[in-house]
Scaffold this motif. Structure first.
Motif, short mmCIF file in Angstrom:
data_model
loop_
_atom_site.label_atom_id
_atom_site.label_comp_id
_atom_site.label_asym_id
_atom_site.label_seq_id
_atom_site.Cartn_x
_atom_site.Cartn_y
_atom_site.Cartn_z
N GLU A 176 -5.06 -2.06 -2.60
CA GLU A 176 -4.03 -3.05 -2.90
C GLU A 176 -3.44 -3.62 -1.60
OE1 GLU A 176 -1.05 -1.52 -5.54
OE2 GLU A 176 -2.54 -0.91 -7.01
N GLY A 177 -3.31 -2.79 -0.59
CA GLY A 177 -2.84 -3.26 0.70
C GLY A 177 -3.80 -4.25 1.32
N GLN A 178 -5.08 -3.97 1.25
CA GLN A 178 -6.08 -4.89 1.79
C GLN A 178 -6.07 -6.22 1.04
OE1 GLN A 178 -9.67 -2.56 1.58
NE2 GLN A 178 -9.49 -1.94 3.74
N THR A 179 -5.93 -6.14 -0.27
CA THR A 179 -5.87 -7.37 -1.07
C THR A 179 -4.66 -8.21 -0.69
OG1 THR A 179 -6.99 -6.26 -2.89
CG2 THR A 179 -5.78 -8.26 -3.42
N GLN A 180 -3.51 -7.56 -0.51
CA GLN A 180 -2.30 -8.29 -0.13
C GLN A 180 -2.44 -8.91 1.26
OE1 GLN A 180 0.39 -9.11 -1.93
NE2 GLN A 180 1.01 -10.30 -0.14
N ALA A 181 -3.06 -8.20 2.18
CA ALA A 181 -3.26 -8.75 3.52
C ALA A 181 -4.17 -9.97 3.47
CB ALA A 181 -3.86 -7.68 4.43
N ALA A 205 0.81 -1.22 0.00
CA ALA A 205 0.00 0.00 0.00
C ALA A 205 0.84 1.27 0.00
CB ALA A 205 -0.93 0.01 1.21
N ARG A 206 2.06 1.23 0.49
CA ARG A 206 2.82 2.47 0.63
C ARG A 206 3.65 2.83 -0.58
NH1 ARG A 206 7.82 1.21 4.63
NH2 ARG A 206 8.25 3.38 4.17
N THR A 207 3.69 1.97 -1.59
CA THR A 207 4.48 2.29 -2.78
C THR A 207 3.89 3.49 -3.50
OG1 THR A 207 3.21 0.78 -4.18
CG2 THR A 207 5.17 -0.11 -3.12
N LYS A 208 4.69 4.09 -4.36
CA LYS A 208 4.27 5.30 -5.06
C LYS A 208 2.96 5.10 -5.82
CE LYS A 208 5.72 8.40 -8.73
NZ LYS A 208 4.74 7.96 -9.70
N ASP A 209 2.85 3.99 -6.51
CA ASP A 209 1.64 3.71 -7.30
C ASP A 209 0.66 2.81 -6.56
OD1 ASP A 209 2.62 5.22 -9.44
OD2 ASP A 209 3.81 3.52 -10.16
N GLY A 210 0.89 2.54 -5.27
CA GLY A 210 0.02 1.66 -4.50
C GLY A 210 -1.23 2.37 -4.03
N SER A 211 -2.10 1.60 -3.39
CA SER A 211 -3.35 2.15 -2.84
C SER A 211 -3.73 1.34 -1.60
CB SER A 211 -4.47 2.08 -3.87
OG SER A 211 -4.83 0.75 -4.13
N THR A 219 -12.32 -15.06 11.11
CA THR A 219 -13.04 -13.79 10.90
C THR A 219 -12.10 -12.59 10.90
OG1 THR A 219 -13.59 -13.49 13.25
CG2 THR A 219 -15.20 -14.68 11.86
N PRO A 220 -11.11 -12.60 10.00
CA PRO A 220 -10.18 -11.46 9.98
C PRO A 220 -10.81 -10.22 9.35
CG PRO A 220 -9.64 -12.96 8.22
CD PRO A 220 -10.77 -13.59 9.00
N SER A 221 -10.36 -9.07 9.79
CA SER A 221 -10.75 -7.81 9.17
C SER A 221 -9.48 -7.00 8.93
CB SER A 221 -11.72 -7.03 10.05
OG SER A 221 -11.08 -6.60 11.22
N VAL A 222 -9.45 -6.33 7.79
CA VAL A 222 -8.28 -5.56 7.39
C VAL A 222 -8.72 -4.12 7.14
CG1 VAL A 222 -6.43 -5.32 5.70
CG2 VAL A 222 -7.26 -7.60 6.30
N THR A 223 -8.04 -3.18 7.76
CA THR A 223 -8.28 -1.78 7.49
C THR A 223 -6.96 -1.15 7.05
OG1 THR A 223 -7.91 -1.19 9.80
CG2 THR A 223 -10.18 -1.54 9.12
N ALA A 224 -7.02 -0.42 5.98
CA ALA A 224 -5.84 0.26 5.46
C ALA A 224 -6.17 1.72 5.21
CB ALA A 224 -5.37 -0.40 4.16
#
Length: 137
Positions: A66-71, A57-63, A85-90
């Motif tokens: 994308e961070g949530q998807t990777q998690a 998520a922190r890359t220049k072109d990231g979002s 029951t995981p939850s991801v917030t970015a």
């Protein structure tokens, strides 16, 4: 000789009684050790997923998406059974990116109302292109 026989009859069944009292306590202690080892493991899984999500998520072109998807990918690969029951917030701003992964730990002990949680958080600066200010030689 009869006194000796009377003493022997008084201890009959003592080993069975001790076994009935001690074995459940030992099993409970073993299950507690396993339960808290699972909590420890789930915390590491959540932290790993948060760090992987932060890297995406922190890359220049990231979002943040994308961070949530990777998690979610990391959780599916490592902890889908341990961290339920995981939850991801970015959150991503121009200067800071933060990812938090929360979940419920698999329950080993059948204790009503026992709900154990694990979480991991990763935060870092958002990558951006900057130009130097001031005089250049």
């Amino acid at each position: 000789m009869t006194a000796f026989l009377r003493r022997m009859h008084g201890d009959r069944g003592a080993a069975s009684t001790q076994l009935v009292l001690v074995v459940p306590a030992l099993l409970l202690i073993a299950l507690l050790v396993v339960q808290f080892a699972l909590v420890w493991h789930a915390r590491h899984i959540a932290q790993y997923a948060a760090q992987r999500a932060l890297a995406a998520a922190r890359t220049k072109d990231g979002s943040a998406a994308e961070g949530q998807t990777q998690a979610r990918r990391s959780l599916a690969a490592l902890g889908s059974r341990v961290l339920t029951t995981p939850s991801v917030t970015a959150e991503r701003t121009a200067t800071q990116t933060t990812v938090r992964v929360d979940g419920t730990v698999l329950r080993v002990l059948p204790v009503p109302g026992l709900v154990l949680h694990a979480s991991g958080t990763a935060s870092g600066p958002t990558e951006r292109i900057t130009t130097p200010t001031g005089d250049q030689p």
